[in-house]
Write a protein that holds these residues in place. Structure first.
Motif: not given
Length: 418
Positions: A11-12, A109-111, A17-18, A405-407
């Protein structure tokens, strides 16, 4: 089950965050902190922004009768039940930038992460920004998730705010369809599971040095409004033992609420969040006062007993002072345990990524509690600095957001393959 290829999940965090910071700029400038309360103009503007973000992430979007913003990432099998994730983007007055927002921006973000890694789920992935999770002036929280779960009732629409306007009329003025909202429940067979990423809003993870919280249960919430009616008298000439002081009765009730909470055996808390009185003056004995309080616990038996003890003691003490009291009890939600299968899946995902995790209860209410009506429910917590929440100082570090988000993405893959 085939082990998901977690190496492809990247994930970015800076992009997420932005997004969070940009969303936090859409607030009520006349209020302190980051205020974006349900049905407000800033909230309306933020919903357009969120809708555009979902579309930009490749999701098919829609807004339902209750105002939920729904994004869909199609899976390989259109007949398979969907995996659902999300949270909310409304805030309390003078709130923070992370409560709820992390769950929506993290889901988006996960998508993105799944698509950029070339991962295609079998099930549709549904991302929801639920309408109005925070408690509002009508005393109803989680409006959107209640509607999806089929537990938004006509009585909720009839509840009125301090100006005498009903929630149903307010929803209609906001462009929603309140009557359709109470009959739009999703079919449980259409939902495979629900998972929500959220900031902890407490200090347990940070104190223990854990990166991820696996939620075991969501606390039940009982709310109480007590209206005290006394008698106005001259403050200089009325003897102390002949007064019917509504404000003193309310103050005594506040101490009762606190005392019961302090006696909780396991996880239980009580709070009086607001007190109001009439016009008032230095030289007039108050004739009216109102308090708003709530009781929370993951223990249903203690919760029920505490509600009864508080109501009985308030009534008894007010009567001794010659003050009348009307007590309105509202069950916001019962305690809701997270499905054991969901706890195990989140724990396995965190462990496979080499992250420290701990099992924790949630003292806060969440949309997840209502989504549990539709299928197995789980939650992922990330640390809150100093345990602060519902205030401008609310903060979660970017590295913890990345881990969350990784999890979440790894959990979605595991749920899809289960």
């Amino acid at each position: 089950m085939t082990e998901p290829d977690l190496a492809t999940l990247s994930p970015d965090a800076e992009r997420m965050w932005a997004d969070i910071m940009e969303l936090s700029s859409i607030v009520d400038d006349a209020s302190p902190g980051w205020s974006r309360e349900v049905f407000s103009e800033p909230y309306k503007a933020s919903r357009e922004w969120t809708l555009a973000r979902m579309r930009g992430a490749g999701l098919e979007t829609s807004i339902d009768a209750a105002g939920n913003i729904v994004g869909r990432l199609p899976g390989l099998d259109p007949n398979a039940p969907s995996i659902v994730t999300g949270s909310h983007t409304d805030t309390v007055h003078s709130g923070g930038r992370f409560d709820g927002i992390v769950g929506v921006m993290g889901a988006i973000e996960a998508a993105r992460t799944l698509q950029e890694s070339g991962t295609r789920l079998t099930s549709d992935l549904i991302v929801v920004d639920f309408l109005g999770e925070e408690a509002n002036d009508f005393g109803v929280s989680c409006v959107g998730s209640r509607a999806i779960a089929g537990v938004l009732e006509p009585g909720h629409l009839q509840r009125k705010n301090r100006d005498g306007v009903s929630m149903g009329d307010t929803m209609a003025a906001f462009g929603l369809d309140p009557h359709a909202a109470v009959s739009m429940a999703w079919n449980p067979r259409s939902v495979k599971s629900y998972i929500e990423l959220h900031v902890e809003q407490g200090p347990m993870l940070e104190t223990a040095g854990n990166e991820i919280g696996v939620v075991t249960s969501i606390a039940g919430i009982e709310r109480l409004m007590a209206v005290f009616t006394g008698r106005a008298d001259h403050a200089g000439t009325t003897p102390m033992d002949q007064r019917a002081d509504a404000l003193i009765a309310a103050a005594e009730a506040i101490l009762t609420v606190e005392r019961v909470g302090c006696g909780a055996p396991v996880h239980g808390v009580t709070t009086t969040g607001k007190i109001a009185t009439g016009q008032g003056a230095f030289n007039v004995v108050p004739d009216s006062s109102t308090i708003w309080a709530e009781i929370r616990s993951i223990d249903p038996s203690w919760l029920t007993g505490a509600r009864r003890r508080i109501a009985e003691q308030i009534a008894t003490d007010a009567a001794k002072r010659g003050v009348g009291v009307a007590i309105d009890l509202l069950n916001d939600q019962d305690p809701v345990p997270a499905a054991q299968s969901m706890q195990d899946t989140v724990a396995a995902a965190a462990g496979s990524l080499g992250l420290n995790w701990a099992a924790v209860p949630s003292g806060a209410g969440h949309d997840a509690a209502h989504m549990a009506h539709l299928g197995p429910m789980g939650m992922i917590f990330v640390p809150s600095r100093g345990g602060r929440s519902h205030c401008p100082e609310e903060w979660t570090d970017i590295n913890h957001l990345r881990s969350g988000v990784q999890v979440l993405a790894a959990t979605l893959m595991r749920l899809d393959q289960a």
